[in-house]
Design a protein around this motif. Structure first.
Motif, PDB file in Angstrom:
ATOM      1  N   LYS A 176      26.534 -26.177  11.014  1.00  0.00           N
ATOM      2  CA  LYS A 176      26.899 -25.776  12.375  1.00  0.00           C
ATOM      3  C   LYS A 176      27.856 -26.789  12.994  1.00  0.00           C
ATOM      4  N   ASP A 177      27.590 -28.072  12.787  1.00  0.00           N
ATOM      5  CA  ASP A 177      28.495 -29.095  13.301  1.00  0.00           C
ATOM      6  C   ASP A 177      29.865 -29.000  12.619  1.00  0.00           C
ATOM      7  N   TYR A 178      29.850 -28.747  11.321  1.00  0.00           N
ATOM      8  CA  TYR A 178      31.080 -28.573  10.544  1.00  0.00           C
ATOM      9  C   TYR A 178      31.910 -27.416  11.110  1.00  0.00           C
ATOM     10  N   LEU A 179      31.273 -26.284  11.363  1.00  0.00           N
ATOM     11  CA  LEU A 179      31.986 -25.124  11.892  1.00  0.00           C
ATOM     12  C   LEU A 179      32.491 -25.371  13.306  1.00  0.00           C
ATOM     13  N   THR A 180      31.718 -26.091  14.093  1.00  0.00           N
ATOM     14  CA  THR A 180      32.166 -26.430  15.451  1.00  0.00           C
ATOM     15  C   THR A 180      33.419 -27.284  15.402  1.00  0.00           C
ATOM     16  N   PHE A 181      33.404 -28.309  14.570  1.00  0.00           N
ATOM     17  CA  PHE A 181      34.582 -29.162  14.440  1.00  0.00           C
ATOM     18  C   PHE A 181      35.783 -28.359  13.941  1.00  0.00           C
ATOM     19  N   HIS A 182      35.594 -27.527  12.925  1.00  0.00           N
ATOM     20  CA  HIS A 182      36.708 -26.739  12.395  1.00  0.00           C
ATOM     21  C   HIS A 182      37.295 -25.828  13.470  1.00  0.00           C
ATOM     22  N   ALA A 183      36.434 -25.223  14.270  1.00  0.00           N
ATOM     23  CA  ALA A 183      36.928 -24.348  15.333  1.00  0.00           C
ATOM     24  C   ALA A 183      37.755 -25.135  16.350  1.00  0.00           C
ATOM     25  N   LEU A 184      37.284 -26.313  16.712  1.00  0.00           N
ATOM     26  CA  LEU A 184      38.022 -27.155  17.659  1.00  0.00           C
ATOM     27  C   LEU A 184      39.350 -27.615  17.076  1.00  0.00           C
TER      28      LEU A 184
END
Length: 702
Positions: free
Chosen positions: A331-339
């Protein structure tokens, strides 16, 4: 590479990969650029080469690039917002200004609601609305962030990963193997079935340009990794993510595991390792860990019977990571990628952070491009055909199209004649090579049919939403091809792209209008200059049909072995010698060009230059070329070729090119001449000079 919706960089000449770093640009990477002629050359169109850029203190036989371009390079300055400059950059600047004029004119004309013109104008205006972007903050990204935050199970994770799948990779037309999504999709006709389109799944999942950035022990790479961790941490902090430092370390650790799971570029280039059609049920058996049913349902692919696994071992390993790594880390990985992926359309602090890493750290570029230029890039990515249709109507005359098409015919004819003279090739292989050349579909300027953007919603007050919807629109266009007849005339570049491409599956080539400009092509210029520049481009793309990848495909674009064993043996021996030739080049201390990684492009350079030269001589009709400004026709031909590859590049960008790209840097592509006998006659290169090769050591393929 951030997900883009323009047709992808293709198995191509790569002029803008240097310029960006000829279509949508990776934050990391191809186009090899070369600069334009000087003012002196511009006033002398009869010769078509830049006499003022020559450095006569250098012997052509020692360094032909330095001879042809040394004076230019010594005085050229890379703009602060660029990682490199070159001929392609100068041509691209012309296209860029034309695009700007077109789009600004549309806005002033108040086009009808729902029209392509209105969508172009609104997309550009929304991107330029910096005040609105600042005021909205992260609000436009909240739906995606909320979707990530709501993940409560591995099935939820699979659905989010599947909903983010995009058609943002291209292993055959492009050297475009990178996506920061866990997987990328490529849709084209089957490797052994030219009648039907198939879906191909490719590895992805990392933000930096290539797995080597995570795994190499090179000092510069280790420093880059440290700066990447700083970037991840800073971006999370800016978004008020709790425990940003610890989460950043976990994200980079996960990406490192993903990098270890990936296949290398060289393995990815091997089409025989890629022909792996998996039945849908096979994914759960061969790649456990990811809930594939949930993934494919979210990706809109549930109806497919088979999907090709291009890098099967990597897909298996990546799926295993989905199953083994903690849900919260994903989830943290996907959040960073989205940002990170969308930072350029978030408030300025986000855009500046992203540029600081991708522009300055990875490319050595000190200044971000002006916003209007970035807005143009994004508009062209989202609405490429709509812009391209207007571009060719205004800027590409029918006379130029006809003249280039004639050159293509001449070069194809020269190729067929060349095949007949090859002593090493058996008659049966010659016949098949000529048949492939004769049936090659060549498209000049623009496609016969244009994309339909009627279903794409564009709003003047929603820049991020516009791009996300455009990406989804492109994805839906691509997967819709799975249920349509194969379009043999499909274009993979927009007309306003400064590049060219060979399409092995279609046995076709695209030459966009924007590359057909001086100094690559000048309808007023001497034939030697045109054949040495755009003629070599055309020859290069034709030769891609017969390079280490193209030679694997027959006249129908089917993966098929049409070589006799004896011919294949000679071909492999010759290409091995070419790979060794490029292995010896050292662009930076301790950093050598990878001859195997760049082999296809190097083959196309040698063969394309050979064919272009033969076509040039044929165009003279048996007459001697005039001597112009003291240069013979052959001298002008080879000079035009080398000046087409003139370039100046920042070290960071050069390092990235060498590590990640299938194209050699332009400076070393100019040295291709050392394999051509006629160059020795033209410039008198002698034994003992650095480029000199004995006749038996010159690589001759076609």
């Amino acid at each position: 590479m951030p997900t883009t919706v323009a047709r992808r960089l293709n198995r191509n000449l790569l002029f803008l990969a240097l310029a960006c770093s000829l279509a949508a640009c990776k934050p990391s990477t191809d186009t090899a650029t070369a600069p334009a002629p000087t003012e002196a050359a511009a006033t002398a169109p009869a010769i078509g080469v830049d006499l003022a850029g020559i450095d006569k203190s250098v012997k052509p036989g020692d360094d032909f690039d330095a001879f042809a371009n040394g004076t230019w390079r010594n005085s050229a300055t890379i703009p602060d917002d660029r990682s490199s400059i070159g001929t392609g950059y100068e041509v691209q600047k012309k296209a860029e200004q034309r695009n700007a004029d077109l789009i600004k004119g549309l806005a002033a004309s108040n086009p009808a609601a729902g029209s392509d013109a209105r969508k172009i104008a609104d997309y550009y205006a929304a991107y330029m609305d910096e005040a609105g972007i600042e005021a909205r903050g992260l609000q436009p990204l909240q739906p995606e962030l909320a979707k990530i935050d709501a993940i409560a199970s591995k099935a939820d994770l699979a659905r989010v990963l599947g909903s983010g799948l995009r058609a943002d990779v291209d292993p055959l037309n492009a050297t475009n193997y990178h996506t920061d999504n866990l997987f990328g999709l490529f849709v084209a006709q089957g490797l052994q079935d030219p009648e039907h389109n198939v879906a191909t799944l490719m590895q992805g999942g990392v933000v930096m340009p290539d797995r080597e950035y995570y795994l190499s022990n090179d000092k510069e790479m280790m420093e880059t990794r440290a700066k990447y961790l700083e970037y991840v941490t800073a971006l999370l902090r800016l978004a008020n993510v709790a425990e940003a430092e610890g989460k950043a370390k976990d994200i980079v650790a996960l990406e490192t595991k993903i990098a270890k799971a990936q296949s290398s570029i060289v393995d990815t280039q091997d089409v025989h390792k890629a022909n792996n059609p998996w039945a849908m049920a096979d994914f759960a058996k061969k790649a456990p860990g990811l809930d594939w049913n949930a993934y494919f349902a979210a990706a809109g692919l549930s109806d497919e019977k088979t999907i090709v696994a291009w890098q099967p071992l990597a897909i298996t390993r990546l799926s295993a990571l989905v199953g083994s790594e903690p849900l919260e880390v994903w989830k943290d990985y996907l959040t960073f990628h989205a940002l990170s992926r969308n930072a350029d359309l978030l408030p300025k602090a986000y855009a500046d952070l992203r540029f600081g890493f991708f522009g300055t750290t990875l490319q050595g570029t000190p200044k971000q491009k002006d916003r209007w230029k970035r807005a143009l890039d994004s508009t062209n990515n989202a609405l490429g055909d709509a812009v391209g249709k207007l571009y060719v109507e205004k800027y590409f005359p029918a006379s130029s199209k006809a003249q280039v098409e004639e050159m293509v015919r001449n070069i194809l004819a020269a190729f067929a004649e060349r095949v007949d003279t090859l002593e090493w090739m058996t008659p049966q292989t010659k016949a098949k090579a000529k048949a492939k050349a004769q049936t090659m579909r060549v498209s000049v300027g623009y496609p016969e049919t244009w994309r339909d953007y009627g279903a794409l919603e564009i709003r003047a007050d929603d820049p991020l939403g516009n791009r996300l919807r455009a990406e989804e629109h492109e994805y839906k266009h691509q997967i819709a091809k799975l249920h349509q007849s194969v379009d043999r005339g499909e274009w993979w570049m927009t007309p306003q792209t400064v590049n060219a491409v060979n399409l092995p599956l279609q046995n076709a080539m695209n030459f966009p209008a924007a590359i057909l400009e001086a100094p690559f092509f000048d309808p007023r210029a001497d034939a030697a200059a045109n054949y040495g520049s755009i003629g070599a481009v055309i020859g290069h793309e034709i030769s891609h049909g017969f390079d280490d990848t193209g030679a694997e495909f027959d006249a129908q674009g089917r993966l098929a072995n049409w070589w006799t064993p004896e011919d294949a043996k000679h071909f492999k021996e010759a290409t091995a010698r070419l790979a060794a030739q490029y292995d010896a080049y050292e662009p930076l201390p301790g950093l050598h060009i990878k001859g195997e990684q760049t082999l296809g492009e190097n083959i196309a350079d040698v063969s394309g230059l050979t064919i272009a030269y033969l076509a040039y001589k044929k165009s003279l009709g048996g007459k001697e070329a005039p001597v112009i400004d003291g240069l013979t026709g052959d001298q002008r031909f080879f000079l035009a070729y080398a000046q087409g590859w003139r370039s100046k590049m920042r070290d960071a960008a050069l390092r990235q090119r060498v590590l990640t790209d299938g194209h050699s840097p332009g400076r070393w592509r100019a040295q291709t001449v050392r394999n051509i006998d006629a160059w020795y006659d033209a410039y008198g290169a002698k034994p003992g000079e650095q480029l000199y090769l004995a006749p038996a050591d010159r690589v001759k393929i076609w």
